[in-house]
Each structure stands twice: as structure tokens, then as C-alpha cells.
Scaffold this motif. Structure first.
Motif, PDB file in Angstrom:
ATOM      1  N   GLY A  60      30.771  40.639  36.767  1.00 46.87           N
ATOM      2  CA  GLY A  60      31.715  39.531  36.656  1.00 46.87           C
ATOM      3  C   GLY A  60      32.990  39.945  35.955  1.00 46.87           C
ATOM      4  O   GLY A  60      34.086  39.488  36.304  1.00 46.87           O
ATOM      5  N   ARG A  64      36.860  40.250  37.643  1.00 54.94           N
ATOM      6  CA  ARG A  64      38.008  39.547  37.055  1.00 54.94           C
ATOM      7  C   ARG A  64      39.036  40.515  36.482  1.00 54.94           C
ATOM      8  O   ARG A  64      39.808  40.147  35.593  1.00 54.94           O
ATOM      9  CB  ARG A  64      37.512  38.568  35.986  1.00 54.94           C
ATOM     10  N   SER A 126      31.583  30.146  37.386  1.00 49.37           N
ATOM     11  CA  SER A 126      32.763  30.998  37.510  1.00 49.37           C
ATOM     12  C   SER A 126      33.807  30.643  36.452  1.00 49.37           C
ATOM     13  O   SER A 126      34.428  31.525  35.862  1.00 49.37           O
ATOM     14  CB  SER A 126      33.371  30.842  38.912  1.00 49.37           C
ATOM     15  N   SER A 130      35.160  33.003  33.352  1.00 46.22           N
ATOM     16  CA  SER A 130      36.580  33.308  33.134  1.00 46.22           C
ATOM     17  C   SER A 130      36.967  33.081  31.681  1.00 46.22           C
ATOM     18  O   SER A 130      37.730  33.864  31.094  1.00 46.22           O
ATOM     19  CB  SER A 130      37.449  32.435  34.047  1.00 46.22           C
TER      20      SER A 130
END
Length: 319
Positions: A60, A64, A126, A130
Motif C-alpha cells: 500500500g 501511494r 484506501s 492514505s
């Protein structure tokens, strides 16, 4: 949307107000907050930052990468520019400049990130990921700059003479890394990168500390503010403008430069449009550094973000 933002900001002001009232009413000694500072800086915040980074999947984080580039770019540019102005133009001491700069350059991801993104992009894993990545970027890649400056000035004040910052760097890095507020999130990132799952019993054990982190930090900030007389001046006004308007526009420029769009672009810009964070004030207090300007920026930017956040949400709605 303003209603949502006010609800996101309300807990910040309420808890800070409680700390302020406790200090003013002399329920606590607002000139001696070392015990609460130790709890916040050495236990509560490191615990929540470790949990956030350790539970963030490395895949993840890699996915990002564009978000990380924008956040780090905007924060580093802001940090360098504000520190330069504070030292060269406003003739502040390095310690004061470091505390002020961190307050300006590191947004309040911990308290505002999730409520704001959830209101714009909707609640989802998600979105939470973030915010966790944003917190990791700030805690691992920005706060050490402030700590290095504070450690350097502390060493010089203690008579540890040196010809340059470069020659002191190994010692300063060693001292900074020893602090839980640095090695906590850094350890979490290392475990995530190594695909090592943190034992559930450990995460469950430190969860209460993590839950108390933001509240304790805000209460401590309120106590610190209660012992000061806040005044507006050119430094405070300019720093607040940089926090709420200039820094998110820097992020926007990087977004355009990289050709980013959709949720990544919105997330990056809105994360940088948040009010100033409390890390700078808390760090300074731990080192015995008082920065009335940083404290004023924290309070003023938190208040005015009620107006500026809806602006950026509107502007990014077409991204």
C-alpha cells in the motif's frame, strides 16, 4: 461540507480549551508540564505512530508513491523556505525557527486527516491507508529535521563545540534516533517493508496509548498556551498564510507537474491544506524552547481552516 469540517475541528478546540482552562485555573502547573510531556512524546505519540506505520501494508505504501512524493516535496520546500525566512529575515534563534517551521510545514494529519478525507472521498480502507501514509511521511521524513536542530543547539549550549553542522551530524542523528518519537514510526516502516506482521497482542497492548495520544497532545498544547500571552505579528500572519494557502498550492503545482489526478491529487492537496500541527509546540516544550509565534500559528491556522478547507475542497472537486 463546512458542517463536517466544524465537527472535525470541534474536538481539537474543546480538548485544547480544557487544557487551557486547567492551566489558567491552576488545576495544573502550566509552567511545569514535563511529566505530561514525557507521556505524550515518549509513550503515547510513538505508540500511535508505530501502530499506524506497522499496520500499513508495504504494498500500500509503494502504491501511494505519487502521494508520498507530493507530500514530501511540499513539506520540504515549505520547511526550507520558512526556516530561511525565520533565520535570515526575522532573525529568530535556530531553536525558535525550528519549532515554528515544523508547526507550519507539518499539517495536522493525525487529528484532521481522516475526518476531512472521509467527508470528501468516503470512508474506505484506501482512505485510512492514505492518512496513515501521510502520518508516516511527516513523522519519519520531516520531524527529524526539527529534532536535529534542537539537539544541535542543546549540544552547543552544553559546550560541545563543533566547527560545523556536518561534523556534528553523526552524534545528532544518534541522539535523535534514540527518541521514541523517531524510532517508533521508523520501526513500524521497517517491519512493514520486511513484511513482518506485528503480533496482535502487542498492538492490543499499546492501543490505549494510541487512543490517548491526540487527546493528550492537544490537552498539553492547551496547557502550554495558557502560560503564554498570544500576540499577532508579521511572522504569525505570514506563517499562517503559508500553512493554509501557500503550502497546498505548492502541492497542487507538484500534482500538475506529475500529471496526477482523481483521488490521489485530491488527497495530496487536501492533506497539505490542513491546519498546522501540534508537533512543533510539543517538541519545543520538551527541549525547553518557547515559541509564542508557533503557538499563535497553531491556534490561528486551526481557526481559519474552517474557511480555507472548504475552498480547497471546492477547487479540487473537478480534479
Amino acid at each position: 461540507m463546512t458542517y463536517v469540517i466544524i465537527h472535525a475541528l470541534a474536538p481539537i478546540f474543546v480538548i485544547m480549551l480544557l487544557g487551557f482552562w486547567a492551566g489558567k485555573a491552576k488545576m495544573v502547573d502550566n509552567n511545569n508540564v514535563s511529566l505530561l510531556n514525557v507521556f505524550v512524546m515518549d509513550f503515547a505519540l510513538p505508540a500511535t505512530l508505530f501502530s499506524a506505520t506497522a499496520q500499513t501494508p508495504w504494498s500500500g505504501i509503494i502504491a501511494r508513491s505519487p502521494l508520498i512524493v507530493v507530500l514530501i516535496g511540499a513539506m520540504w520546500i515549505t520547511y526550507a523556505a520558512v526556516y530561511f525566512l525565520a533565520i535570515r529575515i526575522f532573525k529568530k534563534s535556530p531553536q525558535d525557527a525550528a519549532v515554528l517551521t515544523l508547526t507550519v510545514a507539518l499539517p495536522n494529519y493525525a487529528a484532521l486527516g481522516l475526518p476531512v478525507l472521509n467527508s470528501v472521498l468516503g470512508e474506505s480502507p484506501s482512505t485510512s491507508l492514505s492518512v496513515a501514509v501521510s502520518i508516516a511521511c511527516g513523522s519519519v521524513l520531516l520531524t527529524p529535521f526539527c529534532l536535529l536542530i534542537l539537539e544541535r543547539e542543546k549540544a552547543l549550549a552544553a559546550g560541545e563545540n563543533s566547527n560545523s553542522m556536518l561534523s556534528m551530524l553523526p552524534l545528532l542523528i544518534a541522539r535523535s534516533v534514540k527518541k521514541p518519537i523517531v524510532w517508533g514510526p521508523l520501526l513500524g516502516v521497517i517491519l512493514s517493508a520486511a513484511h513482518i506482521k506485528t503480533p496482535d497482542i502487542l498492538l492490543a497492548s499499546i492501543k490505549p496509548l494510541g487512543l490517548a495520544a491526540t487527546a493528550a497532545a492537544l490537552f498539553l498544547t492547551g496547557m502550554i498556551l495558557s502560560a503564554r500571552k498570544l500576540q499577532l505579528n508579521t511572522v504569525v500572519n505570514l506563517s499562517t498564510v503559508v500553512t493554509l494557502l501557500v503550502q497546498p498550492f505548492i502541492a497542487w503545482c507538484i500534482v500538475l507537474l506529475l500529471g496526477l489526478h482523481d483521488s490521489v491529487a485530491i488527497t495530496a492537496i487536501l492533506m497539505m491544506a490542513l491546519s498546522g500541527g501540534f508537533f512543533g509546540v510539543v517538541f519545543g516544550n520538551r527541549f525547553g524552547v518557547q515559541s509564542p509565534d508557533a503557538e499563535a500559528v497553531l491556534l490561528l491556522s486551526s481557526s481559519l481552516s474552517i474557511l480555507t478547507l472548504p475552498l480547497f475542497i471546492t477547487l479540487t472537486s473537478g480534479s
